[in-house]
Design an enzyme around this catalytic site. Structure first.
Site, PDB file in Angstrom:
ATOM      1  CG  ASN A   1      13.471  24.309  36.652  1.00 19.72           C
ATOM      2  OD1 ASN A   1      12.986  24.874  37.363  1.00 19.72           O
ATOM      3  ND2 ASN A   1      14.894  24.475  37.404  1.00 19.72           N
TER       4      ASN A   1
ATOM      5  CE  LYS B   1      16.821  26.587  35.399  1.00 17.57           C
ATOM      6  NZ  LYS B   1      18.998  27.174  34.708  1.00 17.57           N
TER       7      LYS B   1
ATOM      8  CG  HIS C   1      17.520  24.592  41.434  1.00 18.35           C
ATOM      9  ND1 HIS C   1      18.426  25.738  40.370  1.00 18.35           N
ATOM     10  CD2 HIS C   1      17.278  23.887  40.341  1.00 18.35           C
ATOM     11  CE1 HIS C   1      18.737  25.597  39.219  1.00 18.35           C
ATOM     12  NE2 HIS C   1      17.997  24.428  38.821  1.00 18.35           N
TER      13      HIS C   1
ATOM     14  CD  GLU D   1      19.199  28.029  38.631  1.00 19.88           C
ATOM     15  OE1 GLU D   1      17.402  28.455  37.563  1.00 19.88           O
ATOM     16  OE2 GLU D   1      19.761  27.665  37.434  1.00 19.88           O
TER      17      GLU D   1
ATOM     18  CD  GLU E   1      19.423  20.595  38.635  1.00 20.73           C
ATOM     19  OE1 GLU E   1      19.908  20.246  37.195  1.00 20.73           O
ATOM     20  OE2 GLU E   1      19.127  21.481  39.157  1.00 20.73           O
TER      21      GLU E   1
ATOM     22  N   GLY F   1      23.142  25.976  33.482  1.00 13.29           N
ATOM     23  CA  GLY F   1      22.718  26.931  32.373  1.00 13.29           C
ATOM     24  C   GLY F   1      24.002  27.843  31.953  1.00 13.29           C
TER      25      GLY F   1
ATOM     26  CB  SER G   1      24.936  22.179  30.110  1.00 14.54           C
ATOM     27  OG  SER G   1      25.216  23.580  30.634  1.00 14.54           O
TER      28      SER G   1
HETATM   29  C1  PEP Z   1      18.424  23.922  36.273  1.00 20.56           C
HETATM   30  O1  PEP Z   1      17.985  24.279  35.571  1.00 20.56           O
HETATM   31  O2  PEP Z   1      17.897  22.914  36.954  1.00 20.56           O
HETATM   32  C2  PEP Z   1      18.825  23.251  34.765  1.00 20.56           C
HETATM   33  C3  PEP Z   1      20.261  22.211  34.988  1.00 20.56           C
HETATM   34  O3  PEP Z   1      19.721  24.047  33.559  1.00 20.56           O
HETATM   35  P1  PEP Z   1      20.490  24.193  32.697  1.00 20.56           P
HETATM   36  O4  PEP Z   1      20.369  22.536  31.648  1.00 20.56           O
HETATM   37  O5  PEP Z   1      20.097  24.895  31.761  1.00 20.56           O
HETATM   38  O6  PEP Z   1      22.246  23.958  32.749  1.00 20.56           O
END
Ligand code: PEP
Length: 253
Positions: free
Chosen positions: A9, A11, A95, A97, A167, A173, A213
């Site tokens: 992803n 973003k 998501h 975010e 998640e 992040g 992460s």
């Molecule tokens: C994500 O964007 O869904 C995500 C898990 O980001 P990251 O791997 O940077 O934590």
């Protein structure tokens, strides 16, 4: 047998030049004959340019969001048919975010799920608890609620293709990942919920990813878990060499 899905992803990252360089470099970096299904979800502006390059690398393409109407006066939105037209096979929905920064509700997420399923775009439904909710012992309750509302009114048709990404919000992040065991516990719980809604055969077919992460150092720990079928990767998917190395490390030895 569920095929491992390694999804990136991006973003709101990358301009055309950087995205093209990634896609051109990837084929030589990927482990030959790897067994995972690969997916990159770039920003909308890159979809048309990247599609042939990703296809050449054997990588599918997904979008990061969609709108539930077909066309019309919806400034700034993008439809399922536009995404299909650009070559997307998947779409990320819900998501954290978007839930947290944009304020997207479970009701809107449900509408997006209906539209994606109707149009044959494979949804990657993101669900996960905040740190406060985890500390309060509510992780399962939160995840169950998000799942139930996102799937409301969706029959089992085509649902075997559904992808769920667990998640935990506190792991996205932040560099702090869930332990393999904690992620497994919630992913097994999610599969149990799917079994209640759609029966054991369908629940066994749905892929459940861990996201939060994920990096080279921890991918193996997640993929070793019985109910984790891949990863949704943000930061570590931006570098072609790192992404390819995660794919390599995720292969069964
Ligand atoms: C994500 O964007 O869904 C995500 C898990 O980001 P990251 O791997 O940077 O934590």
């Amino acid at each position: 047998m569920r095929v491992t899905l390694i999804a990136g992803n991006w973003k709101m990252n990358k301009l055309r030049k950087e995205a093209v360089a990634f896609a051109q470099a990837l084929p030589a970096l990927l482990p030959p004959g790897h067994s995972s299904e690969l997916l990159i979800c770039p920003p909308f502006t890159l979809l048309w340019e990247l599609q042939p390059l990703l296809a050449k690398a054997g990588v599918k393409m997904g979008a990061q969001d969609l709108f539930w109407e077909d066309n019309g006066a919806y400034t700034g939105e993008i439809s399922a048919s536009m995404l299909l037209d650009a070559g997307c096979t998947h779409v990320i929905i819900g998501h954290s975010e978007r839930r947290q920064v944009i304020g997207e509700s479970d009701l809107l997420i449900n509408k997006k799920m209906h539209k994606a399923c109707q149009e044959g775009l494979i949804p990657i439904l993101c669900i996960g608890e905040t740190l406060e909710e985890r500390k309060a012992g509510k992780a399962e309750k939160v995840v169950a609620g998000q799942l139930k509302q996102a799937l409301a009114g969706l029959s089992s048709d085509r649902m075997d293709k559904l992808v769920i990404a667990y998640e935990p919000v506190w792991a996205i992040g932040t560099g702090v990942n869930a332990s393999g065991q904690d992620a497994q516990n919630i992913c097994a719980f999610i599969r149990g919920q799917l079994e209640e809604y759609y029966g054991s055969q369908l629940a066994a077919a749905v892929r459940i990813l861990y996201g939060g992460s994920v990096k080279e150092e921890n991918i193996k720990e997640f993929l070793q878990q019985a109910d984790i079928d891949g990863a949704l990767i943000g930061g570590a998917s931006l570098d072609a060499a790192v992404f390819a190395n995660i794919v390599r490390l995720g292969e069964n030895d």
